[in-house]
Design a protein around this motif. Structure first.
Motif, short mmCIF file in Angstrom:
data_model
loop_
_atom_site.label_atom_id
_atom_site.label_comp_id
_atom_site.label_asym_id
_atom_site.label_seq_id
_atom_site.Cartn_x
_atom_site.Cartn_y
_atom_site.Cartn_z
N CYS A 126 17.56 57.90 70.62
CA CYS A 126 17.10 58.14 69.24
C CYS A 126 17.12 56.89 68.35
CB CYS A 126 17.97 59.22 68.59
SG CYS A 126 17.91 60.81 69.44
N LEU A 127 17.91 55.87 68.74
CA LEU A 127 18.01 54.62 67.98
C LEU A 127 18.23 54.86 66.48
CD1 LEU A 127 15.34 52.37 69.74
CD2 LEU A 127 17.83 52.28 69.98
N PRO A 128 19.34 55.49 66.12
CA PRO A 128 19.67 55.62 64.70
C PRO A 128 20.00 54.25 64.12
CG PRO A 128 21.57 56.17 66.02
CD PRO A 128 20.44 55.96 66.99
N GLU A 129 20.09 54.16 62.83
CA GLU A 129 20.47 52.88 62.21
C GLU A 129 21.96 52.60 62.38
OE1 GLU A 129 18.26 52.24 58.33
OE2 GLU A 129 17.67 54.30 58.80
N ILE A 130 22.77 53.66 62.42
CA ILE A 130 24.22 53.56 62.56
C ILE A 130 24.68 54.59 63.58
CG2 ILE A 130 26.45 53.78 61.35
CD1 ILE A 130 24.94 53.28 58.71
N CYS A 131 25.72 54.28 64.35
CA CYS A 131 26.40 55.30 65.14
C CYS A 131 27.90 55.03 65.07
CB CYS A 131 25.92 55.34 66.59
SG CYS A 131 26.36 53.89 67.57
N THR A 132 28.69 56.06 65.26
CA THR A 132 30.14 55.91 65.10
C THR A 132 30.81 55.48 66.39
OG1 THR A 132 30.51 58.26 65.55
CG2 THR A 132 30.27 57.61 63.24
N LEU A 133 31.92 54.77 66.23
CA LEU A 133 32.76 54.35 67.34
C LEU A 133 34.21 54.64 66.95
CD1 LEU A 133 32.75 52.93 70.14
CD2 LEU A 133 33.15 50.78 68.91
N ASP A 134 34.77 55.72 67.51
CA ASP A 134 36.16 56.10 67.22
C ASP A 134 37.09 55.10 67.90
OD1 ASP A 134 35.06 58.29 65.97
OD2 ASP A 134 35.50 59.68 67.60
N CYS A 135 37.75 54.27 67.11
CA CYS A 135 38.33 53.05 67.67
C CYS A 135 39.78 53.21 68.15
CB CYS A 135 38.24 51.92 66.65
SG CYS A 135 37.95 50.32 67.41
N GLY A 136 40.07 54.29 68.89
CA GLY A 136 41.40 54.45 69.46
C GLY A 136 41.62 55.83 70.02
N THR A 137 42.73 55.96 70.74
CA THR A 137 43.17 57.23 71.32
C THR A 137 44.27 57.82 70.46
OG1 THR A 137 42.56 56.56 73.55
CG2 THR A 137 44.25 58.26 73.37
N MET A 138 44.29 59.14 70.30
CA MET A 138 45.35 59.74 69.49
C MET A 138 45.50 61.23 69.82
SD MET A 138 43.44 60.11 65.76
CE MET A 138 44.50 61.40 65.08
N ASN A 139 46.73 61.74 69.60
CA ASN A 139 46.93 63.18 69.58
C ASN A 139 46.12 63.73 68.42
OD1 ASN A 139 48.79 63.06 71.69
ND2 ASN A 139 50.52 62.79 70.30
N PHE A 140 45.31 64.74 68.68
CA PHE A 140 44.37 65.20 67.67
C PHE A 140 44.60 66.67 67.40
CE2 PHE A 140 40.47 65.91 65.46
CZ PHE A 140 39.98 64.67 65.08
N SER A 141 45.07 66.95 66.19
CA SER A 141 45.26 68.32 65.74
C SER A 141 46.32 69.05 66.56
CB SER A 141 43.92 69.07 65.72
OG SER A 141 44.03 70.28 65.02
N LEU A 142 45.99 70.22 67.09
CA LEU A 142 47.01 71.09 67.67
C LEU A 142 46.97 71.11 69.19
CD1 LEU A 142 46.52 74.10 65.24
CD2 LEU A 142 48.18 72.26 65.04
N GLY A 143 47.99 71.71 69.79
CA GLY A 143 47.97 72.01 71.22
C GLY A 143 48.07 70.78 72.10
N ASP A 144 47.25 70.74 73.16
CA ASP A 144 47.33 69.72 74.19
C ASP A 144 46.11 68.81 74.21
OD1 ASP A 144 49.84 70.67 75.50
OD2 ASP A 144 48.65 72.48 75.77
N TYR A 145 45.42 68.71 73.08
CA TYR A 145 44.20 67.92 72.99
C TYR A 145 44.50 66.47 72.62
CZ TYR A 145 39.83 66.18 70.89
OH TYR A 145 38.74 65.42 70.54
N VAL A 146 43.93 65.56 73.39
CA VAL A 146 44.02 64.13 73.10
C VAL A 146 42.61 63.58 72.99
CG1 VAL A 146 44.83 61.89 73.90
CG2 VAL A 146 46.21 63.93 74.34
N MET A 147 42.31 62.90 71.88
CA MET A 147 41.05 62.18 71.74
C MET A 147 41.20 60.84 72.43
SD MET A 147 39.02 60.96 68.27
CE MET A 147 40.19 59.65 67.86
N THR A 148 40.45 60.62 73.50
CA THR A 148 40.66 59.42 74.32
C THR A 148 39.53 58.41 74.13
OG1 THR A 148 39.55 60.39 76.24
CG2 THR A 148 41.90 60.77 76.05
#
Length: 300
Positions: A126-148
């Motif tokens: 799609c070649l948007p003008e901007i796209c996001t880059l989540d710059c790290g890993t973290m425990n995210f919200s509840l339970g056993d979910y990790v944003m990697t």
């Protein structure tokens, strides 16, 4: 850095996100048509940049389908108002472990792990003008979910985004993410002008109290451009904090569903509220062309 108010502010509206918000508000857009209509509504209210995820049109669940991104992109680009398009590249790093006694095997129903090229496939398409880059890993919200987001993954995604001529927006959820963003810049994997989004109040990243917020701001190099937002109850107040500290503003239903206590919002209403705060502080709202000039964006 010294406290220095931003006098020329752009607003980003994150219109839908990937969280479980569809069941909580009927205003959260689901289909490509609804997402594009929400983008236009937000732009007409004063947002220069629209940040988009896509969802399964039948279930409302988050999706990485290329055809959905293409439809959203085409609809927004054919709209009767100019919009700077910002697509997420945060999908494909969702790791959900089994349970506290048996973390492996992972929970396959909710785990979504993809390689760097697959994670940016819709950006290449799609070649948007901007796209996001989540710059790290973290425990995210509840339970056993990790944003990697491992260092090698982020380096490769940044390399591909830059090669495509798409400006990465670094999403920083804690100070270590800013540290790594500086490393990416030092290695030439992201280019000037660097764009940062300070993501406050997301469990379990940086809390949105002002001391932590200013620690984040003070770790942003003075020649970089940043925006800031908070989720939940402080989201409506954060535009003032963002502008006062020298930044730009993000609002939208990805981050907050309410315009007031018990009052469900639309994306347009959240942008209008932000415009009132910003102009009430004596700052000017800038539009898409000024944002492109500031961030050296390539309009598609």
């Amino acid at each position: 850095m010294p406290l220095s108010m931003n006098r020329e502010v752009f607003i980003t509206c994150a219109v839908t996100g990937s969280g479980d918000t569809v069941s909580k508000s009927s205003h959260v857009p689901i289909t490509p048509k609804q997402i594009a209509e929400a983008a236009v509504e937000a732009a007409k209210a004063g947002a220069a940049v629209i940040h988009c995820h896509v969802r399964d049109p039948e279930t409302g669940a988050p999706s990485r389908r290329l055809d959905l991104y293409r439809e959203v992109t085409d609809r927004i680009r054919s709209a009767d108002i100019d919009i700077v398009l910002n697509l997420t590249a945060g999908m494909g790093g969702d790791l959900v472990f089994g349970n506290v006694e048996s973390p492996l095997p992972v929970n396959e129903k909710f785990t979504d792990m993809a390689g760097a090229t697959e994670r940016v496939a819709h950006v290449a398409e799609c070649l948007p003008e901007i796209c996001t880059l989540d710059c790290g890993t973290m425990n995210f919200s509840l339970g056993d979910y990790v944003m990697t987001n491992t260092p090698s993954m982020l380096r490769e995604m940044a390399r591909q985004m830059t090669a495509l001529g798409v400006r990465p927006e670094i999403e920083a959820f804690d100070t270590g993410h800013l540290w790594f963003a500086k490393q990416l810049a030092e290695e030439g994997l992201i280019e000037d002008p660097v764009l940062i989004q300070l993501c406050m109040g997301i469990p379990w990243g940086a809390p949105d109290d002002l001391n932590t917020y200013m620690a984040m701001v003070n770790n942003v190099p003075s020649n970089w451009t940043f925006s800031a937002f908070s989720i939940g109850r402080n989201a409506v107040a954060y535009p003032a904090a963002a502008v006062l500290a020298g930044g730009n503003v993000r609002v939208g239903l990805e981050d907050n569903l309410y315009i007031g206590k018990g009052q469900l919002a639309t994306n347009g209403q959240l942008v209008e509220k932000a415009v009132g705060v910003i102009e009430g502080m004596g700052a000017k709202i800038i539009g898409p062309d000024e944002v492109r000039k500031k961030l050296k964006l390539t309009k598609r």
